[in-house]
Write an enzyme that holds these catalytic residues in place. Structure first.
Site, PDB file in Angstrom:
ATOM      1  N   TYR A   1      76.724  14.700  61.572  1.00  0.00           N
ATOM      2  CA  TYR A   1      77.834  15.649  61.658  1.00  0.00           C
ATOM      3  C   TYR A   1      79.025  15.022  62.391  1.00  0.00           C
ATOM      4  O   TYR A   1      79.003  13.852  62.777  1.00  0.00           O
ATOM      5  CB  TYR A   1      77.370  16.955  62.317  1.00  0.00           C
ATOM      6  CG  TYR A   1      76.446  17.762  61.421  1.00  0.00           C
ATOM      7  CD1 TYR A   1      76.917  18.288  60.217  1.00  0.00           C
ATOM      8  CD2 TYR A   1      75.114  17.976  61.761  1.00  0.00           C
ATOM      9  CE1 TYR A   1      76.074  19.015  59.378  1.00  0.00           C
ATOM     10  CE2 TYR A   1      74.269  18.698  60.923  1.00  0.00           C
ATOM     11  CZ  TYR A   1      74.760  19.213  59.736  1.00  0.00           C
ATOM     12  OH  TYR A   1      73.929  19.926  58.905  1.00  0.00           O
TER      13      TYR A   1
ATOM     14  N   GLN B   1      74.036  25.960  70.256  1.00  0.00           N
ATOM     15  CA  GLN B   1      74.558  24.669  69.814  1.00  0.00           C
ATOM     16  C   GLN B   1      75.842  24.879  69.017  1.00  0.00           C
ATOM     17  O   GLN B   1      75.883  25.697  68.098  1.00  0.00           O
ATOM     18  CB  GLN B   1      73.529  23.946  68.939  1.00  0.00           C
ATOM     19  CG  GLN B   1      73.929  22.503  68.633  1.00  0.00           C
ATOM     20  CD  GLN B   1      72.987  21.835  67.640  1.00  0.00           C
ATOM     21  OE1 GLN B   1      72.937  22.207  66.478  1.00  0.00           O
ATOM     22  NE2 GLN B   1      72.247  20.839  68.096  1.00  0.00           N
TER      23      GLN B   1
ATOM     24  N   GLY C   1      59.801  21.904  66.815  1.00  0.00           N
ATOM     25  CA  GLY C   1      60.568  22.639  65.820  1.00  0.00           C
ATOM     26  C   GLY C   1      59.734  23.185  64.686  1.00  0.00           C
ATOM     27  O   GLY C   1      59.422  24.372  64.628  1.00  0.00           O
ATOM     28  N   ARG C   2      59.337  22.281  63.762  1.00  0.00           N
ATOM     29  CA  ARG C   2      58.683  22.768  62.548  1.00  0.00           C
ATOM     30  C   ARG C   2      57.371  23.498  62.814  1.00  0.00           C
ATOM     31  O   ARG C   2      57.039  24.451  62.117  1.00  0.00           O
ATOM     32  CB  ARG C   2      58.480  21.608  61.565  1.00  0.00           C
ATOM     33  CG  ARG C   2      59.756  21.344  60.756  1.00  0.00           C
ATOM     34  CD  ARG C   2      59.802  19.993  60.116  1.00  0.00           C
ATOM     35  NE  ARG C   2      60.087  18.941  61.081  1.00  0.00           N
ATOM     36  CZ  ARG C   2      60.228  17.671  60.770  1.00  0.00           C
ATOM     37  NH1 ARG C   2      60.075  17.281  59.532  1.00  0.00           N
ATOM     38  NH2 ARG C   2      60.514  16.772  61.696  1.00  0.00           N
TER      39      ARG C   2
ATOM     40  N   ARG D   1      73.402  16.871  72.107  1.00  0.00           N
ATOM     41  CA  ARG D   1      72.378  16.329  71.199  1.00  0.00           C
ATOM     42  C   ARG D   1      72.926  15.040  70.602  1.00  0.00           C
ATOM     43  O   ARG D   1      73.951  15.041  69.931  1.00  0.00           O
ATOM     44  CB  ARG D   1      72.016  17.327  70.096  1.00  0.00           C
ATOM     45  CG  ARG D   1      70.794  16.828  69.317  1.00  0.00           C
ATOM     46  CD  ARG D   1      70.116  17.907  68.512  1.00  0.00           C
ATOM     47  NE  ARG D   1      68.665  17.757  68.635  1.00  0.00           N
ATOM     48  CZ  ARG D   1      67.789  18.264  67.772  1.00  0.00           C
ATOM     49  NH1 ARG D   1      68.207  18.974  66.746  1.00  0.00           N
ATOM     50  NH2 ARG D   1      66.506  18.083  67.937  1.00  0.00           N
TER      51      ARG D   1
END
Length: 331
Positions: free
Chosen positions: A171, A101, A312-313, A219
């Site tokens: 972002y 990414q 993910g987590r 994304r």
């Protein structure tokens, strides 16, 4: 038949199942952004056994002025390529595919980290990070587009299987997409098509840099979950344009809400977003968001909420999670 264990063929990319490890910042890179032994060990452990079909490497800065945090991975110059080759090889040896990414922090950067005033589409306070950036000129926007393309070329040179453009979590590209931070009156502002003009230029430049066969993911922060922010309808318009421009997979997450939705902890909480985007594109869509059980992932795929599931987590907390999930569905 298990939906999760179904392979996916996407052009030259073969995924053995639908399980993806989404990008998660580790702050394990060297101070200059180069690959460290700690990064290599981390991804070696997470990709072991090839149970995750695709590993998306954490966001990497394309320019020093776009660096988001200390010890963030760099993709900003050619000196990083050798270390990244090693990283891609470690994951490939474990039997998984890997995508990198690439990101610019924009107004989410901190002056103490980048040594200058952060930049953004407009001189508007970043709702997530709080800094007020300097508004970019058209010429500077062009330079950042070129930096995305150069970063993608390095990703390909390092032997990765694809590149993911980051436009989520408040972002840089997300700042252009969101009316909360984009108040420009030139061709880069206004309606959705104006606000994604830079995205389309980045996609075009990246495609020119990597060639026709190399997968491009994007994304998308598909909603800010905030008054006056991006909406689902904006994201449907954007996703259609991204597909036309040559994106191969859309990876759904939050905008200025980050990777969570205030007050929502259900498994697959971004599912309404991924499903809405999936309705308007023909390319695969990745859904992440609080998924901790294989059965929940299986159900979300069965219901047509997405084509790929990012965990993910749960994987961060337990490197054996994917192995257990796959084995539970095989039994």
């Amino acid at each position: 038949m298990s939906y999760l264990l179904n392979p996916l063929q996407l052009g030259s990319l073969t995924l053995v199942n639908r399980l993806v490890m989404p990008p998660m910042a580790t702050a394990k890179a060297e101070p200059d952004g180069k690959v460290s032994p700690a990064i290599l060990n981390y991804y070696k452990e997470k990709s072991a056994g090839g149970y995750l079909s695709l590993i998306i490497i954490e966001h990497s800065f394309i320019q020093p002025i776009g660096k988001a945090s200390e010890n963030q991975l760099s993709i900003a110059d050619d000196s990083v390529v050798e270390g990244l080759k090693e990283l891609a090889e470690v994951i490939h040896r474990n039997g998984a595919k890997t995508v990198m990414q690439i990101n610019h922090a924009g107004s989410a950067a901190a002056e103490e980290i980048i040594g200058t005033t952060p930049v953004g589409p407009s001189a508007i306070k970043n709702p997530r990070k709080g800094g007020v950036p300097r508004q970019l000129t058209r010429e500077e926007i062009g330079e950042i587009v070129a930096a995305f393309a150069a970063a993608a070329r390095r990703v390909k040179a390092a032997g990765f299987d694809g590149v993911e453009i980051h436009s989520a979590h408040g972002y840089f590209l997300n700042q252009f997409f969101s009316p909360l931070t984009n108040r420009r009156t030139d061709e880069y502002g206004g309606d959705v098509l104006g606000r994604i003009r830079i995205h389309l230029q980045v996609i075009e430049a990246v495609r020119a840099a990597v060639g026709e066969e190399f997968p491009i993911l994007l994304r998308l922060g598909a909603s800010d979950f905030a008054e006056g922010g991006t909406t689902l309808e904006d994201s449907q318009i954007a996703a259609r344009e991204f597909e036309k421009a040559g994106v191969n997979i859309i990876d759904i997450s939050g905008g200025f809400s980050g990777y969570s939705i205030p007050g929502n902890n259900e498994q697959g909480y971004f599912a309404p977003l991924s499903m809405a985007v999936k309705k308007v594109v023909s390319i695969p869509v990745i859904l992440t968001g609080g998924i901790t059980e294989a059965q929940a992932a299986e159900r979300l795929l069965a219901e047509g909420k997405a084509d790929l599931i990012g965990v993910g987590r749960a994987v961060l907390q337990d490197s054996q999670w994917a192995k257990k999930a796959v084995e539970s569905l095989r039994s």
